[in-house]
Design an enzyme around this catalytic site. Structure first.
Site, mmCIF file in Angstrom:
data_model
loop_
_atom_site.group_PDB
_atom_site.id
_atom_site.type_symbol
_atom_site.label_atom_id
_atom_site.label_comp_id
_atom_site.label_asym_id
_atom_site.label_seq_id
_atom_site.Cartn_x
_atom_site.Cartn_y
_atom_site.Cartn_z
ATOM 1 N N LYS A 196 0.902 -1.231 -0.025
ATOM 2 C CA LYS A 196 -0.013 0.158 -0.175
ATOM 3 C C LYS A 196 0.857 1.174 0.040
ATOM 4 O O LYS A 196 1.981 1.127 0.520
ATOM 5 C CB LYS A 196 -0.911 0.045 1.201
ATOM 6 N N ASP A 214 -6.649 4.436 -4.800
ATOM 7 C CA ASP A 214 -7.626 4.428 -3.513
ATOM 8 C C ASP A 214 -8.104 5.858 -3.271
ATOM 9 O O ASP A 214 -8.230 6.412 -4.125
ATOM 10 C CB ASP A 214 -6.631 3.965 -2.252
HETATM 11 P P1 NDP Z 1 -12.457 8.136 -3.564
HETATM 12 O O1 NDP Z 1 -11.526 8.958 -3.194
HETATM 13 O O2 NDP Z 1 -13.134 7.752 -4.795
HETATM 14 O O3 NDP Z 1 -13.943 8.454 -2.481
HETATM 15 C C1 NDP Z 1 -13.811 8.533 -1.134
HETATM 16 C C2 NDP Z 1 -15.117 9.033 -0.751
HETATM 17 O O4 NDP Z 1 -15.184 8.561 0.836
HETATM 18 C C3 NDP Z 1 -15.379 10.503 -1.096
HETATM 19 O O5 NDP Z 1 -16.969 10.530 -1.036
HETATM 20 C C4 NDP Z 1 -15.117 10.859 0.327
HETATM 21 O O6 NDP Z 1 -15.470 12.243 0.577
HETATM 22 C C5 NDP Z 1 -15.277 10.084 1.325
HETATM 23 N N1 NDP Z 1 -14.450 10.190 2.458
HETATM 24 C C6 NDP Z 1 -13.022 10.016 2.370
HETATM 25 N N2 NDP Z 1 -12.499 10.297 3.565
HETATM 26 C C7 NDP Z 1 -13.352 10.522 4.440
HETATM 27 C C8 NDP Z 1 -13.254 10.940 5.826
HETATM 28 N N3 NDP Z 1 -12.218 11.061 6.466
HETATM 29 N N4 NDP Z 1 -14.428 11.031 6.392
HETATM 30 C C9 NDP Z 1 -15.722 10.908 5.675
HETATM 31 N N5 NDP Z 1 -15.730 10.637 4.324
HETATM 32 C C10 NDP Z 1 -14.610 10.465 3.804
HETATM 33 O O7 NDP Z 1 -12.209 6.658 -2.827
HETATM 34 P P2 NDP Z 1 -12.562 5.128 -3.073
HETATM 35 O O8 NDP Z 1 -14.141 5.324 -3.361
HETATM 36 O O9 NDP Z 1 -11.836 4.427 -4.021
HETATM 37 O O10 NDP Z 1 -12.486 4.367 -1.623
HETATM 38 C C11 NDP Z 1 -13.336 4.430 -0.452
HETATM 39 C C12 NDP Z 1 -13.067 3.342 0.287
HETATM 40 O O11 NDP Z 1 -12.979 2.201 -0.302
HETATM 41 C C13 NDP Z 1 -11.514 3.584 1.054
HETATM 42 O O12 NDP Z 1 -11.774 2.986 2.424
HETATM 43 C C14 NDP Z 1 -10.594 2.726 0.364
HETATM 44 O O13 NDP Z 1 -9.626 2.166 0.846
HETATM 45 C C15 NDP Z 1 -11.585 1.691 0.039
HETATM 46 N N6 NDP Z 1 -11.398 0.586 -1.323
HETATM 47 C C16 NDP Z 1 -11.322 1.099 -2.379
HETATM 48 C C17 NDP Z 1 -10.883 0.368 -3.483
HETATM 49 C C18 NDP Z 1 -10.885 0.851 -4.928
HETATM 50 O O14 NDP Z 1 -10.794 0.027 -5.823
HETATM 51 N N7 NDP Z 1 -10.913 2.128 -5.136
HETATM 52 C C19 NDP Z 1 -10.656 -1.077 -3.380
HETATM 53 C C20 NDP Z 1 -11.006 -1.592 -1.941
HETATM 54 C C21 NDP Z 1 -11.305 -0.706 -0.923
HETATM 55 P P3 NDP Z 1 -14.927 13.526 0.107
HETATM 56 O O15 NDP Z 1 -14.891 13.611 -1.195
HETATM 57 O O16 NDP Z 1 -15.281 14.587 1.147
HETATM 58 O O17 NDP Z 1 -13.172 13.518 0.744
HETATM 59 O O1 2IT Z 2 -7.884 -1.309 -0.969
HETATM 60 C C1 2IT Z 2 -7.740 -1.907 -1.916
HETATM 61 O O2 2IT Z 2 -8.042 -3.203 -2.309
HETATM 62 C C2 2IT Z 2 -7.694 -1.057 -3.037
HETATM 63 N N1 2IT Z 2 -7.465 0.259 -3.002
HETATM 64 C C3 2IT Z 2 -7.304 -1.672 -4.436
HETATM 65 C C4 2IT Z 2 -5.953 -2.088 -4.760
HETATM 66 C C5 2IT Z 2 -5.694 -2.474 -6.113
HETATM 67 O O3 2IT Z 2 -4.259 -2.813 -6.215
HETATM 68 O O4 2IT Z 2 -6.399 -2.613 -7.183
#
Ligand code: NDP
Ligand code: 2IT
Length: 444
Positions: free
Chosen positions: A125, A165
């Site tokens: 990560k 992420d």
């Molecule tokens: P994005 O940046 O696309 O979206 C994040 C969302 O979460 C936004 O709406 C953001 O709001 C909100 N957010 C972020 N930080 C906070 C906080 N401290 N408090 C409240 N809301 C918050 O990220 P992802 O959708 O990619 O990721 C979301 C979650 O999913 C994370 O935990 C990530 O680790 C997990 N994840 C992502 C994967 C991926 O493929 N992208 C895979 C597996 C897990 P704002 O815009 O206001 O910051």
């Molecule tokens: O938390 C996660 O699994 C991710 N942000 C995606 C990682 C990846 O390598 O696609």
């Protein structure tokens, strides 16, 4: 939590990582689950000691120049946690809250998640405390180029393959990839989540959200239920939240709430997803904008209130520790039957206890959001073969992978005498494959 075989190991972890609460939280949960495994496999004690220490952690300076000509300095991280079953694999997070503890908890969780996919990927990560909010495109590009100038020394398509992420989506991956290619001169699958015109995989954008719904549906099916006609609330409004909403609606659920870090919207008519996509993906604005064109919807300041909305299924898809004991108790009181974690570690240990005491069907992050990294691994395969599969082909593979994850976690839970405890099942099943590989390779 009571640890029998691993309590001394946890004491050492605590001593070594005193200022890393998120990392300790993630380690304690895993140790509590795998503690009984050591009764059956005493030879894995050294594996446990080893698995909690990253193979290496790289911390670097990221200097960049903002639009006013002022030099800004951020901190960059990459933790290469475990390569026992494949190249380090895991996303990059750009958010002001990023620090060593956050990166290590995410990297640690990634080891087990990646193992559960059944694909040959190790755990890693990275990220930075850079805040993309309010930055111009040029500032984002300059930051990404500086970040990659340093990171490029440590990654490669067979060693370490980052992805997105929080705060890192298609735009950032594009700038990062371009810079890697300029420095290394290699057109290789060193990042996943790439644009479709330069080696990206169809379905990667949708994969985490879709995978979450596939897994939740598997669990519901196992208990003679379905997401169809259920009322669903989803936190966040980023990549994971948007595509979880899309798939949930496709399967007949009604999604009534989404949020961002400022507040949440409640739309009793069901969320208009096209409007959300325009606000978040195209205009990059706040979720608050939604109520301007949706008179029945209401916006509330603060993100915690979303958990007070009555629902059948809750899907936290924003960030770590967003559901605490109080919010979990509200969900239970309002009749919620299932929680699926799209985000990484969104429920506090106390919240998980509330779910378990109240027989909530709970899909933990390591299993529930593994669809994203699984399709990333499929992107790596396509890059190696110089091929591109169709959307349907990748989506079919994703469904199959999520089904297999359910079987793995549910079998492990049953085998260790805790049927339906998918936290235990995910940690044990994820651990056993990595432990076997570490033991066989003599790396402990
Ligand atoms: P994005 O940046 O696309 O979206 C994040 C969302 O979460 C936004 O709406 C953001 O709001 C909100 N957010 C972020 N930080 C906070 C906080 N401290 N408090 C409240 N809301 C918050 O990220 P992802 O959708 O990619 O990721 C979301 C979650 O999913 C994370 O935990 C990530 O680790 C997990 N994840 C992502 C994967 C991926 O493929 N992208 C895979 C597996 C897990 P704002 O815009 O206001 O910051
Ligand atoms: O938390 C996660 O699994 C991710 N942000 C995606 C990682 C990846 O390598 O696609």
């Amino acid at each position: 939590m009571l640890l029998k075989n691993t309590s001394a190991i946890f004491e050492t972890v605590k001593k070594r990582n005193q200022n890393e609460p998120e990392f300790l939280q993630a380690v304690e949960e895993v140790l509590a689950s795998i503690d009984p495994v050591l009764d059956n496999y005493p030879e894995y004690e050294n594996v446990v000691k080893s698995i909690i220490e990253p193979e290496r952690m790289i911390i670097f300076r990221v200097p960049w120049i903002d639009d006013n000509g002022t030099t800004q300095i951020n901190r960059g991280f990459r933790v290469q946690f475990n390569s026992a079953i494949g190249p380090y694999k895991g996303g990059l997070r750009f958010h002001p809250s990023v620090n060593g503890s956050i990166i290590k908890f995410l990297g640690f969780e990634q080891i087990f998640k990646n193992s559960l996919t059944g694909l040959p990927i190790g755990g890693g990560k990275g990220g930075s405390d850079f805040d993309p909010k309010g930055k111009s495109n040029n500032e984002i590009m300059r930051f990404c180029q500086s970040f990659m100038t340093e990171l490029s020394k440590y990654i490669g398509s067979s060693t370490d393959v980052p992805a997105g992420d929080i705060g890192v989506g298609a735009r950032e991956i594009g700038y990062l990839y371009g810079q890697y290619k300029r420095i290394r001169g290699l057109n290789e699958g060193v990042l996943t989540g790439k644009g479709l015109s330069y080696g990206g995989s169809l379905t990667r954008t949708e994969a985490t959200g879709y995978g979450l719904i596939y897994l939740v549906e598997e669990i519901l099916k196992h208990h003679n239920k379905s997401i169809k006609d259920k009322t669903v609330i989803i936190s966040g409004s980023g990549n994971v939240a948007i595509y979880a909403t899309q798939k949930a609606m496709e399967l007949g659920a009604k999604v009534v709430a989404l949020s961002d870090s400022n507040g949440y919207i409640y739309d009793p008519d069901g969320i208009d997803l096209d409007a959300v996509k325009t606000i978040k993906e195209v205009e990059r604005k706040r979720i608050k904008e939604y109520v301007k064109n949706h008179p029945n919807a209401k916006y509330h300041d603060g993100c915690k209130g979303i958990w007070s909305i009555k629902c059948d299924v809750a899907l936290p898809c924003a960030t770590q520790n967003e559901i605490d004991e109080e919010s979990a108790s509200l969900l239970v009181a309002n009749g919620c039957i299932a929680v699926g974690e799209g985000a990484n570690m969104p429920s506090t240990p106390e919240a998980i206890e509330v779910y378990q005491k109240n027989n909530i069907l709970f899909a933990p992050a390591k299993a529930a959001n593994a669809g994203g990294v699984a399709v990333s691994a499929l992107e790596m395969s396509q890059n190696s073969m110089r091929l591109s599969w169709s959307f349907e082909e990748v989506d079919e593979k994703l469904k199959e992978i999520m089904k297999n994850i359910f079987v793995r976690i549910s079998d492990a839970a049953k085998e260790y005498g805790n049927e339906n405890n998918y936290v235990l099942g995910a940690n044990i099943a994820g651990f056993l494959k990595v432990a076997e590989a570490m033991y066989a390779q003599g790396t402990v």
